[in-house]
Write a protein that holds these residues in place. Structure first.
Motif, PDB file in Angstrom:
ATOM      1  N   CYS A  49       0.909  -1.149  -0.014  1.00  0.00           N
ATOM      2  CA  CYS A  49      -0.071   0.031   0.065  1.00  0.00           C
ATOM      3  C   CYS A  49       0.822   1.262  -0.158  1.00  0.00           C
ATOM      4  O   CYS A  49       0.259   2.219  -0.264  1.00  0.00           O
ATOM      5  N   ASP A  50       2.179   1.316   0.382  1.00  0.00           N
ATOM      6  CA  ASP A  50       3.042   2.256   0.469  1.00  0.00           C
ATOM      7  C   ASP A  50       2.924   3.433   1.651  1.00  0.00           C
ATOM      8  O   ASP A  50       3.394   4.327   1.581  1.00  0.00           O
ATOM      9  N   TYR A  51       1.772   3.013   2.383  1.00  0.00           N
ATOM     10  CA  TYR A  51       1.679   4.087   3.572  1.00  0.00           C
ATOM     11  C   TYR A  51       2.819   4.325   4.246  1.00  0.00           C
ATOM     12  O   TYR A  51       2.965   5.193   5.224  1.00  0.00           O
ATOM     13  N   CYS A  52       4.010   3.197   4.552  1.00  0.00           N
ATOM     14  CA  CYS A  52       5.114   3.388   5.317  1.00  0.00           C
ATOM     15  C   CYS A  52       6.131   4.084   4.672  1.00  0.00           C
ATOM     16  O   CYS A  52       7.230   4.544   5.002  1.00  0.00           O
ATOM     17  N   MET A  53       5.994   4.519   3.333  1.00  0.00           N
ATOM     18  CA  MET A  53       6.879   5.213   2.542  1.00  0.00           C
ATOM     19  C   MET A  53       6.783   6.678   2.454  1.00  0.00           C
ATOM     20  O   MET A  53       5.424   7.218   2.456  1.00  0.00           O
ATOM     21  N   PRO A  54       7.436   7.567   2.411  1.00  0.00           N
ATOM     22  CA  PRO A  54       9.098   7.040   2.057  1.00  0.00           C
ATOM     23  C   PRO A  54       9.522   6.865   3.489  1.00  0.00           C
ATOM     24  O   PRO A  54       9.396   7.663   4.445  1.00  0.00           O
ATOM     25  N   CYS A  55      10.307   5.889   3.285  1.00  0.00           N
ATOM     26  CA  CYS A  55      11.384   5.845   4.464  1.00  0.00           C
ATOM     27  C   CYS A  55      12.627   6.832   4.541  1.00  0.00           C
ATOM     28  O   CYS A  55      13.076   7.119   3.291  1.00  0.00           O
ATOM     29  N   CYS A  71      14.838   2.561  12.982  1.00  0.00           N
ATOM     30  CA  CYS A  71      14.508   4.036  13.769  1.00  0.00           C
ATOM     31  C   CYS A  71      12.885   3.754  14.161  1.00  0.00           C
ATOM     32  O   CYS A  71      12.324   4.315  15.000  1.00  0.00           O
ATOM     33  N   GLY A  72      12.175   2.815  13.377  1.00  0.00           N
ATOM     34  CA  GLY A  72      10.779   2.542  13.731  1.00  0.00           C
ATOM     35  C   GLY A  72       9.976   3.564  13.230  1.00  0.00           C
ATOM     36  O   GLY A  72       8.546   3.547  13.497  1.00  0.00           O
ATOM     37  N   GLN A  73      10.323   4.452  12.298  1.00  0.00           N
ATOM     38  CA  GLN A  73       9.232   5.570  12.271  1.00  0.00           C
ATOM     39  C   GLN A  73       8.209   5.321  11.368  1.00  0.00           C
ATOM     40  O   GLN A  73       7.153   5.796  11.001  1.00  0.00           O
ATOM     41  N   CYS A  74       8.665   3.937  10.291  1.00  0.00           N
ATOM     42  CA  CYS A  74       7.546   3.713   9.386  1.00  0.00           C
ATOM     43  C   CYS A  74       6.483   2.700  10.034  1.00  0.00           C
ATOM     44  O   CYS A  74       5.204   2.459   9.692  1.00  0.00           O
ATOM     45  N   VAL A  75       6.792   2.248  11.446  1.00  0.00           N
ATOM     46  CA  VAL A  75       5.962   1.023  11.954  1.00  0.00           C
ATOM     47  C   VAL A  75       4.576   1.464  12.006  1.00  0.00           C
ATOM     48  O   VAL A  75       3.575   0.708  11.707  1.00  0.00           O
ATOM     49  N   SER A  76       4.302   2.666  12.727  1.00  0.00           N
ATOM     50  CA  SER A  76       2.787   3.048  12.988  1.00  0.00           C
ATOM     51  C   SER A  76       1.848   3.234  11.758  1.00  0.00           C
ATOM     52  O   SER A  76       0.846   3.429  11.950  1.00  0.00           O
ATOM     53  N   HIS A  77       2.540   3.552  10.646  1.00  0.00           N
ATOM     54  CA  HIS A  77       1.990   3.710   9.259  1.00  0.00           C
ATOM     55  C   HIS A  77       1.313   2.483   8.604  1.00  0.00           C
ATOM     56  O   HIS A  77       0.672   2.494   7.765  1.00  0.00           O
ATOM     57  N   CYS A  78       1.857   1.227   9.336  1.00  0.00           N
ATOM     58  CA  CYS A  78       1.523  -0.216   8.213  1.00  0.00           C
ATOM     59  C   CYS A  78       0.024  -0.570   8.844  1.00  0.00           C
ATOM     60  O   CYS A  78       0.045  -1.013  10.083  1.00  0.00           O
ATOM     61  N   PRO A  79      -0.754  -0.396   8.011  1.00  0.00           N
ATOM     62  CA  PRO A  79      -2.184  -1.093   8.417  1.00  0.00           C
ATOM     63  C   PRO A  79      -2.153  -2.544   8.778  1.00  0.00           C
ATOM     64  O   PRO A  79      -3.090  -2.934   9.392  1.00  0.00           O
ATOM     65  N   GLN A  80      -1.194  -3.212   8.260  1.00  0.00           N
ATOM     66  CA  GLN A  80      -1.028  -4.570   8.212  1.00  0.00           C
ATOM     67  C   GLN A  80      -0.134  -5.009   9.617  1.00  0.00           C
ATOM     68  O   GLN A  80      -0.054  -5.997   9.870  1.00  0.00           O
TER      69      GLN A  80
END
Ligand code: SF4
Ligand code: SF4
Length: 455
Positions: A357-363, A421-430
């Motif tokens: 879904c790309d919600y975690c992007m951009p890293c 760094c964990g910045q992407c984690v909260s954006h992942c709906p899965q």
């Protein structure tokens, strides 16, 4: 305001839900007047069982751009797809301010403006993922902008977007919709007729789903959007430890008479790209149907499902999906038992439940998260995850994995560059533990490289 800053905005270029449809499966007549229709109990809307997810719209190179990778939505192609969908009975279009990096609503508005407003149902979402948009003003700006981009004065289906996510999911729900009064405001908007149906899309922690359903007497949910497919029906926790089985979600909605809108009928495309031995079994049972059609028929067989969303980029995917519902041939008990067995196999494959879904992007560190997970899952499906050194195919699989990894993802964007760094984690709906999975892949690649110098 296309492009309004909502962290986790999804890019949509180059993705197809049912990417494995072959040309021959897509050939042939698609009946124009056989679409399965479902009735929304609150408004009486007659909704097509196939809903168009406007999150994976076709793109083309941007004229005059310096960088040849710069792309824009191909509006002529979107119009052509929308025209074909409507001509074959589709009347539900689902978008969000977060899709296609903020440009899906505008494109959807342009395509649908060419039709009488009452001919189509438009769904969009209050996608205030970014904490900067949790204030009343920030959320309101997103809400008002949806009307402008879509060129409408009412929304047929309005959703709280992807509730259940975040490190503290209840706190995030409160911050996004409760403390700022936005949910009460949306209820008032429904009373005023600017919203015809109000619901929420759920990903993640079931306590948010349960909490919102407990509030049904207060908010009168007209629908709820859930992830439902033949693997997640009973294996959601196997494909992702944080998930909840769709059998529970659907059952809870049924108890309350709330229609379900289905997302991820193909589990992010993975049920269209199953391993060869599973393709063979599906084809043996019904040689005429595509692999993806099994997943669509599964989702459509449940009578409490109002519509099944699919993000369709190419005409052949649209045609294939139309064929599944024009008309729907529901699965019988034998088919269900057969699919249950297939689901058991797929759940045992240990793939990463990324739906790209790309919600975690951009890293911020440049890691191409969805591409890395896609490559891993693809190799898994193709039998190219080498595990057993004794296996005669081990060397071939190891080489295939390493070569295709370097080809698919530039070295600086590979998993070993993740700093955790964990910045992407909260954006992942899965609810994927992204850094943990990346580090596992990085360790796996290191192991393969080491072995290739010794063995
Ligand atoms: S944890 Fe890794 S992938 Fe996620 S944002 Fe940080 S560096 Fe990027
Ligand atoms: S890791 Fe999660 S947020 Fe990122 S693309 Fe995959 S499913 Fe979407």
């Amino acid at each position: 305001m296309a492009g309004l800053a909502t962290a986790g905005m999804a890019s949509c270029k180059g993705k197809n839900d049912n990417a494995s449809v072959t040309k021959s499966e897509a050939d042939g007549e698609v009946p124009a007047d056989k679409m399965e229709m479902r009735t929304c109990p609150t408004t009486g809307d007659k909704v097509s069982l196939l809903g168009y997810g406007m999150m994976r719209l076709p793109h083309r190179p941007k004229p005059g751009a310096d960088n040849e990778d710069e792309e824009e939505i191909d509006q002529e192609e979107v119009n052509r797809l929308v025209d074909y969908a409507i001509a074959h009975g589709v009347n539900y279009f689902d978008t969000s301010p977060a899709y296609c990096r903020g440009f899906s609503e505008r494109s959807t508005g342009i395509a649908l403006k060419r039709y009488p407003r009452e001919k189509v149902y438009i769904a969009t979402k209050l996608s205030n993922f970014n904490p900067a948009t949790w204030s009343r003003e920030g959320a309101m700006e997103i809400y008002r902008n949806s009307f402008k981009e879509l060129q409408v004065d009412y929304i047929d289906y309005m959703l709280l977007h992807a509730v259940g996510g975040g490190q503290d999911c209840m706190e995030e729900l409160n911050n996004r919709y409760m403390n700022n009064g936005m949910l009460d405001f949306l209820v008032d908007e429904r009373k005023a007729g600017r919203i015809r149906n109000l619901g929420f899309s759920f990903h993640g922690d079931v306590k948010v789903f349960d909490y919102l359903l407990q509030q049904h007497d207060k908010y009168h949910w007209d629908f709820v959007q859930i992830q439902l497919n033949y693997v997640d029906w009973e294996h959601a926790t196997a494909t992702n430890p944080g998930n909840i089985d769709a059998v529970y979600l659907y059952g809870e909605l049924q108890k309350r008479g709330i229609p379900a809108i289905v997302m991820e009928p193909l589990l992010g495309g993975r049920l269209a790209r199953v391993p060869d031995f599973i393709v063979a079994r599906l084809k043996q049972r019904d040689p005429e149907r595509s692999v993806a059609s099994w997943a669509f028929r599964f989702a459509g067989t449940f009578p409490g499902v109002l519509t099944v969303l699919s993000g369709m980029t190419l005409m052949e995917h649209l045609q294939d999906n139309l064929r599944s519902y024009c008309p729907l041939v529901p699965l019988n008990d034998d088919d269900m038992t057969f699919l249950k067995d297939i689901a058991n196999h797929i759940a045992g494959l240990n793939s990463i439940p990324c739906n790209e879904c790309d919600y975690c992007m951009p890293c911020p560190y440049g890691i191409n998260i969805p591409a890395i997970f896609h490559h891993y899952n693809k190799c898994l499906n193709e039998g190219n995850i080498p595990n057993d050194v004794q296996d005669e195919n081990y060397r071939r699989a190891r080489r295939a994995y390493l070569v295709s990894y370097d080809r698919a993802i530039p070295k600086v964007r590979q998993a070993d560059h993740c700093i955790g760094c964990g910045q992407c984690v909260s954006h992942c709906p899965q609810r994927i533990n992204i850094p943990r999975e990346l580090h596992k892949i990085s360790d796996f690649v290191d192991k393969l490289k080491r072995e290739s110098t010794i063995l």
